[in-house]
Motif scaffolding. Structure first.
Motif, PDB file in Angstrom:
ATOM      1  N   CYS A  73      67.751  35.968  56.060  1.00 45.08           N
ATOM      2  CA  CYS A  73      69.062  36.646  55.954  1.00 45.08           C
ATOM      3  C   CYS A  73      69.111  37.845  56.880  1.00 45.08           C
ATOM      4  N   ASN A  74      68.024  38.629  56.894  1.00 45.00           N
ATOM      5  CA  ASN A  74      67.940  39.815  57.737  1.00 45.00           C
ATOM      6  C   ASN A  74      68.020  39.447  59.213  1.00 45.00           C
ATOM      7  N   ASN A  75      67.265  38.423  59.612  1.00 45.30           N
ATOM      8  CA  ASN A  75      67.211  38.059  61.027  1.00 45.30           C
ATOM      9  C   ASN A  75      68.510  37.418  61.530  1.00 45.30           C
ATOM     10  N   LEU A  76      69.108  36.594  60.684  1.00 50.18           N
ATOM     11  CA  LEU A  76      70.399  36.005  61.065  1.00 50.18           C
ATOM     12  C   LEU A  76      71.460  37.103  61.168  1.00 50.18           C
ATOM     13  N   ALA A  77      71.368  38.086  60.296  1.00 56.37           N
ATOM     14  CA  ALA A  77      72.304  39.217  60.356  1.00 56.37           C
ATOM     15  C   ALA A  77      72.170  39.973  61.671  1.00 56.37           C
ATOM     16  N   LEU A  78      70.943  40.170  62.133  1.00 57.80           N
ATOM     17  CA  LEU A  78      70.728  40.846  63.417  1.00 57.80           C
ATOM     18  C   LEU A  78      71.312  40.030  64.566  1.00 57.80           C
ATOM     19  N   PHE A  79      71.207  38.708  64.457  1.00 58.79           N
ATOM     20  CA  PHE A  79      71.801  37.806  65.443  1.00 58.79           C
ATOM     21  C   PHE A  79      73.321  37.984  65.467  1.00 58.79           C
ATOM     22  N   TYR A  80      73.953  37.998  64.288  1.00 59.08           N
ATOM     23  CA  TYR A  80      75.407  38.182  64.208  1.00 59.08           C
ATOM     24  C   TYR A  80      75.812  39.569  64.715  1.00 59.08           C
ATOM     25  N   GLN A  81      74.982  40.545  64.447  1.00 54.77           N
ATOM     26  CA  GLN A  81      75.270  41.897  64.920  1.00 54.77           C
ATOM     27  C   GLN A  81      75.304  41.941  66.450  1.00 54.77           C
ATOM     28  N   GLU A  82      74.376  41.257  67.086  1.00 57.85           N
ATOM     29  CA  GLU A  82      74.349  41.221  68.550  1.00 57.85           C
ATOM     30  C   GLU A  82      75.582  40.520  69.116  1.00 57.85           C
ATOM     31  N   LEU A  83      76.160  39.614  68.318  1.00 61.67           N
ATOM     32  CA  LEU A  83      77.378  38.913  68.742  1.00 61.67           C
ATOM     33  C   LEU A  83      78.639  39.631  68.264  1.00 61.67           C
ATOM     34  N   GLU A  84      78.451  40.828  67.694  1.00 63.69           N
ATOM     35  CA  GLU A  84      79.547  41.676  67.197  1.00 63.69           C
ATOM     36  C   GLU A  84      80.297  41.033  66.030  1.00 63.69           C
ATOM     37  N   ARG A  85      79.595  40.231  65.263  1.00 60.85           N
ATOM     38  CA  ARG A  85      80.162  39.632  64.040  1.00 60.85           C
ATOM     39  C   ARG A  85      79.688  40.474  62.854  1.00 60.85           C
ATOM     40  N   TYR A  86      80.245  41.676  62.776  1.00 60.69           N
ATOM     41  CA  TYR A  86      79.686  42.701  61.893  1.00 60.69           C
ATOM     42  C   TYR A  86      79.876  42.406  60.404  1.00 60.69           C
TER      43      TYR A  86
ATOM     44  N   GLU B  85      79.945  39.514  58.906  1.00 62.47           N
ATOM     45  CA  GLU B  85      78.958  38.504  58.522  1.00 62.47           C
ATOM     46  C   GLU B  85      77.560  39.114  58.463  1.00 62.47           C
ATOM     47  N   ALA B  86      77.283  40.018  59.382  1.00 65.22           N
ATOM     48  CA  ALA B  86      75.982  40.688  59.398  1.00 65.22           C
ATOM     49  C   ALA B  86      75.785  41.513  58.126  1.00 65.22           C
ATOM     50  N   ILE B  87      76.825  42.245  57.734  1.00 65.33           N
ATOM     51  CA  ILE B  87      76.748  43.075  56.530  1.00 65.33           C
ATOM     52  C   ILE B  87      76.531  42.218  55.284  1.00 65.33           C
ATOM     53  N   GLU B  88      77.262  41.131  55.189  1.00 71.38           N
ATOM     54  CA  GLU B  88      77.139  40.243  54.031  1.00 71.38           C
ATOM     55  C   GLU B  88      75.699  39.729  53.885  1.00 71.38           C
ATOM     56  N   LEU B  89      75.095  39.339  54.993  1.00 71.10           N
ATOM     57  CA  LEU B  89      73.729  38.805  54.953  1.00 71.10           C
ATOM     58  C   LEU B  89      72.695  39.890  54.668  1.00 71.10           C
ATOM     59  N   GLN B  90      72.880  41.070  55.260  1.00 67.42           N
ATOM     60  CA  GLN B  90      71.931  42.157  55.013  1.00 67.42           C
ATOM     61  C   GLN B  90      71.998  42.610  53.554  1.00 67.42           C
TER      62      GLN B  90
ATOM     63  N   TYR C  43      62.389  46.593  52.636  1.00 65.74           N
ATOM     64  CA  TYR C  43      63.629  47.111  52.038  1.00 65.74           C
ATOM     65  C   TYR C  43      64.199  48.227  52.919  1.00 65.74           C
ATOM     66  N   ALA C  44      63.316  49.115  53.376  1.00 61.62           N
ATOM     67  CA  ALA C  44      63.745  50.220  54.237  1.00 61.62           C
ATOM     68  C   ALA C  44      64.274  49.717  55.574  1.00 61.62           C
ATOM     69  N   ILE C  45      63.628  48.695  56.132  1.00 60.04           N
ATOM     70  CA  ILE C  45      64.072  48.114  57.405  1.00 60.04           C
ATOM     71  C   ILE C  45      65.470  47.531  57.254  1.00 60.04           C
ATOM     72  N   THR C  46      65.688  46.841  56.145  1.00 56.70           N
ATOM     73  CA  THR C  46      67.002  46.228  55.913  1.00 56.70           C
ATOM     74  C   THR C  46      68.080  47.295  55.757  1.00 56.70           C
TER      75      THR C  46
ATOM     76  N   GLN D 225      74.187  50.381  61.741  1.00 56.69           N
ATOM     77  CA  GLN D 225      75.112  50.121  62.847  1.00 56.69           C
ATOM     78  C   GLN D 225      76.296  49.236  62.450  1.00 56.69           C
ATOM     79  N   PRO D 226      76.075  48.142  61.698  1.00 58.14           N
ATOM     80  CA  PRO D 226      77.233  47.344  61.285  1.00 58.14           C
ATOM     81  C   PRO D 226      78.246  48.136  60.459  1.00 58.14           C
ATOM     82  N   TYR D 227      77.753  48.979  59.561  1.00 52.63           N
ATOM     83  CA  TYR D 227      78.685  49.782  58.755  1.00 52.63           C
ATOM     84  C   TYR D 227      79.434  50.798  59.611  1.00 52.63           C
TER      85      TYR D 227
END
Length: 299
Positions: free
Chosen positions: A163-176, A178-183, A200-203, A209-211
């Motif tokens: 979930c964390n890694n896919l969120a970072l992928f969406y963040q790079e594509l500016e799909r914020y 979706e990134a927030i939902e997964l994180q 937990y701290a990394i997440t 940035q998405p927020y």
């Protein structure tokens, strides 16, 4: 004649025994070395020193294949770790090759719907994300999630990771969104699992940035402070994870037009990143780009 023949046979047997003894001794020494390198690697991981860890990991990988065999579970594990680690220092091709090799062995032994196959695919997706090769990356993440779900791992640490890694992928594509939902889903899983304050701290840090991008400054600031406190407590101020949080904090101040503070934090982050990841890493290069952007704003 019979006596000479018997003597030669005994001589040959002694040579074979000596070779076997040497082989066993050599194998024992290699296993001892593997144990030494494994312990050294653990120390370097705790320090966040990825540059030195990579050197140890390469020797460890070579010995592991020699001792346990190419298709052994031990070798599959170390190939996964080579792929998962070398991407941080910019050795993308070596990382990719190691993971593709491991993936082939896993498919042969366990099949394409197995948990080991999913984990290897996740590591490979991360390498492609670092390389900015986005075409097939999303499908790899989603397939990994599907396998974990089919194995009832929705409340496991590995599910939080994808979930964390896919969120970072969406963040790079500016799909914020979706990134927030997964994180946030990743946070929920980690809260249930417990015992992993670093992840937990990394997440929390990854959500800053998405927020900010969706104009939720309060949430970004709340998560930023929580992540900084946890990371500092768990790994200290010289670890690469601390550098990542500083980078996100700098981004926060940049969004607030506090350029001097942002520059100070980016430079501190860059210094740690150079020591732990090296100058060829994406992390270090990205921070340098951020520094240049800030400086342009300050002119």
């Amino acid at each position: 004649m019979y006596s000479n023949y018997t003597f030669e046979i005994r001589k040959l047997n002694n040579k074979i025994k000596m070779k076997e003894k040497f082989k066993m001794s050599n194998m024992f020494e290699k296993k001892v070395r593997i144990n030494e390198l494994t312990n050294l690697r653990k120390e370097l991981m705790q320090q966040g020193n990825v540059v030195e860890e990579v050197k140890v990991l390469k020797e460890l990988a070579e010995l592991t294949e020699e001792v346990f065999g190419e298709e052994s579970d031990e070798n599959i594990k170390i190939l996964n770790e080579v792929g998962g680690t070398l991407k941080y220092v910019g050795e993308f091709d070596t990382a990719k090759d190691a993971l593709l090799k491991a993936q082939g062995f896993i498919e042969k032994k366990y099949g394409k719907d197995s948990i080991p196959y999913a984990t290897c695919s996740l590591n490979l997706a991360e390498v492609y994300r670092f390389m900015k090769k986005y075409d097939e990356t999303e499908d790899m993440y989603l397939n990994t999630m599907r396998i974990y779900e089919n194995n009832n791992l929705q409340n496991d640490y590995v599910y939080a990771s994808v979930c964390n890694n896919l969120a970072l992928f969406y963040q790079e594509l500016e799909r914020y969104e979706e990134a927030i939902e997964l994180q946030e889903k990743s946070l929920e899983v980690l809260e249930k699992v417990g015992e992993n304050p670093i992840q937990y701290a990394i997440t929390l840090s990854n959500l800053v940035q998405p927020y900010l991008k969706v104009k939720n400054k309060e949430k970004a600031e709340e998560y930023l402070q929580k992540s900084l406190e946890l990371i500092e407590k768990e790994v200290g101020k010289t670890h690469n994870l601390y550098a990542a949080v500083l980078n996100n904090m700098a981004t926060f101040y940049f969004a607030e037009n506090e350029y001097e503070k942002a520059l100070e934090l980016f430079e501190e982050s860059a210094e740690i990143c150079e020591k732990t990841f090296g100058k060829e890493s994406n992390n270090y290069k990205n921070i340098l780009e951020n520094i240049e952007v800030v400086k342009e704003k300050m002119v």
